[in-house]
Write a protein that holds these residues in place. Sequence first.
Motif, mmCIF file in Angstrom:
data_model
loop_
_atom_site.group_PDB
_atom_site.id
_atom_site.type_symbol
_atom_site.label_atom_id
_atom_site.label_comp_id
_atom_site.label_asym_id
_atom_site.label_seq_id
_atom_site.Cartn_x
_atom_site.Cartn_y
_atom_site.Cartn_z
ATOM 1 N N ALA A 168 71.730 13.666 13.227
ATOM 2 C CA ALA A 168 70.678 13.708 14.420
ATOM 3 C C ALA A 168 70.216 12.649 14.736
ATOM 4 O O ALA A 168 70.073 11.938 15.885
ATOM 5 N N PHE A 169 69.788 11.808 13.533
ATOM 6 C CA PHE A 169 69.368 10.291 13.485
ATOM 7 C C PHE A 169 70.165 9.389 14.558
ATOM 8 O O PHE A 169 69.698 8.523 15.436
ATOM 9 N N MET A 170 71.541 9.455 14.046
ATOM 10 C CA MET A 170 72.369 8.608 14.811
ATOM 11 C C MET A 170 72.737 8.968 16.262
ATOM 12 O O MET A 170 72.697 7.869 17.128
ATOM 13 N N ALA A 171 72.580 10.152 16.731
ATOM 14 C CA ALA A 171 72.632 10.764 18.069
ATOM 15 C C ALA A 171 71.139 10.139 19.011
ATOM 16 O O ALA A 171 71.561 9.665 19.912
ATOM 17 N N ASP A 172 70.057 10.213 18.280
ATOM 18 C CA ASP A 172 69.049 9.753 18.791
ATOM 19 C C ASP A 172 69.019 8.242 19.317
ATOM 20 O O ASP A 172 68.699 7.578 19.914
ATOM 21 N N ALA A 198 74.773 9.366 24.212
ATOM 22 C CA ALA A 198 74.371 8.381 24.903
ATOM 23 C C ALA A 198 74.881 8.628 26.658
ATOM 24 O O ALA A 198 74.271 8.638 27.605
ATOM 25 N N LEU A 199 76.155 9.061 26.536
ATOM 26 C CA LEU A 199 76.878 9.487 27.933
ATOM 27 C C LEU A 199 76.186 10.322 28.725
ATOM 28 O O LEU A 199 76.057 10.496 29.721
ATOM 29 N N GLU A 200 75.800 11.518 27.811
ATOM 30 C CA GLU A 200 75.128 12.562 28.594
ATOM 31 C C GLU A 200 73.866 12.354 28.824
ATOM 32 O O GLU A 200 73.417 12.731 30.097
ATOM 33 N N GLN A 201 73.150 11.243 28.140
ATOM 34 C CA GLN A 201 71.605 10.897 28.619
ATOM 35 C C GLN A 201 71.984 10.086 29.973
ATOM 36 O O GLN A 201 71.205 10.142 30.880
ATOM 37 N N VAL A 202 73.046 9.161 30.010
ATOM 38 C CA VAL A 202 73.228 8.661 31.296
ATOM 39 C C VAL A 202 73.279 9.547 32.269
ATOM 40 O O VAL A 202 72.811 9.171 33.626
ATOM 41 N N ALA A 203 74.182 10.591 32.288
ATOM 42 C CA ALA A 203 74.409 11.448 33.378
ATOM 43 C C ALA A 203 73.116 12.255 33.481
ATOM 44 O O ALA A 203 72.846 12.439 34.702
ATOM 45 N N ILE A 204 72.176 12.738 32.759
ATOM 46 C CA ILE A 204 70.921 13.312 32.735
ATOM 47 C C ILE A 204 69.994 12.379 33.634
ATOM 48 O O ILE A 204 69.346 12.724 34.440
ATOM 49 N N VAL A 205 69.745 10.978 33.206
ATOM 50 C CA VAL A 205 68.811 10.225 33.660
ATOM 51 C C VAL A 205 69.356 9.825 34.905
ATOM 52 O O VAL A 205 68.199 9.260 35.776
ATOM 53 N N TYR A 206 70.605 9.102 34.937
ATOM 54 C CA TYR A 206 70.780 8.024 36.158
ATOM 55 C C TYR A 206 72.035 8.701 37.093
ATOM 56 O O TYR A 206 72.388 8.259 37.822
ATOM 57 N N GLY A 207 72.683 9.703 36.418
ATOM 58 C CA GLY A 207 73.640 10.386 37.308
ATOM 59 C C GLY A 207 74.968 10.127 37.019
ATOM 60 O O GLY A 207 75.902 10.743 36.646
#
Length: 241
Positions: free
Chosen positions: A100-104, A206-215
């Motif tokens: 979980a730490f590595m994903a964060d 990280a890729l999912e966070q890109v999609a969530i925040v930036y599309g």
Amino acid sequence: MDNFRDVAGTVTAYSTCHGTLRSNAFYRSNAVIPSAADMLLLEELGIRAIFGLRADQEIKAEPDMIPSGATYRQFNVLRERFERTDLSTFSFESGEQTAAFMADVNRDFVQSAAIREVLGEVLTTMAETQGPVLFHCSAGKDRTGWVSALLLSIAGADEATLMNDYLATNTYTAQRINAALVAMPEETRAIYAPVMGVDAHYLNAALEQVAIVYGDMDNYLLNGLNLTRQLLGDLRSKLLM
């Protein structure tokens, strides 16, 4: 330097929607502590710049050895995270907590304004630097893995290529990781195994966070890292044949 490789491809050059990647433009690695034979190879490859993505304490523990003809520049990608986390008192109690730490950490490549600023500086300087560039962190897997994923994205690679290149770290470093795990007490082995290598879950975070925040990645590069289309075009020209 067991995790040293050409960003253009691990076996053959990657193909993208824009063309085929060019060899001898960008290299990725773990800490630059080469053998004499490795140093000779680095010089034969004509490495002109080394970009260290590590923190001061990492560099002090394992200083880089710079090949002749190359310049060096530090980009402390995780400075903000190190400043807000006291790693000397930080401990893991389970493999799940470690993972979980590595994903964060990977999500922070997208969420943290301070980290995004440094990543933008890295890519900007890459675009402005003449000759082959080697970039690295300590293990060549997380900070280095994300920068490599960004370069491949700029070149037009799909997510499958990004993931295959990212996971190749586990193959390149398998001998070292296995030796380190064997040397650990059995009760701690499962706890620290997740931090030794990489997992698809980490990059996907990280890729999912890109999609969530930036599309999408393009918007992240332009508005998250504040890069221009001209600069992205310059990098793409360096990356592709």
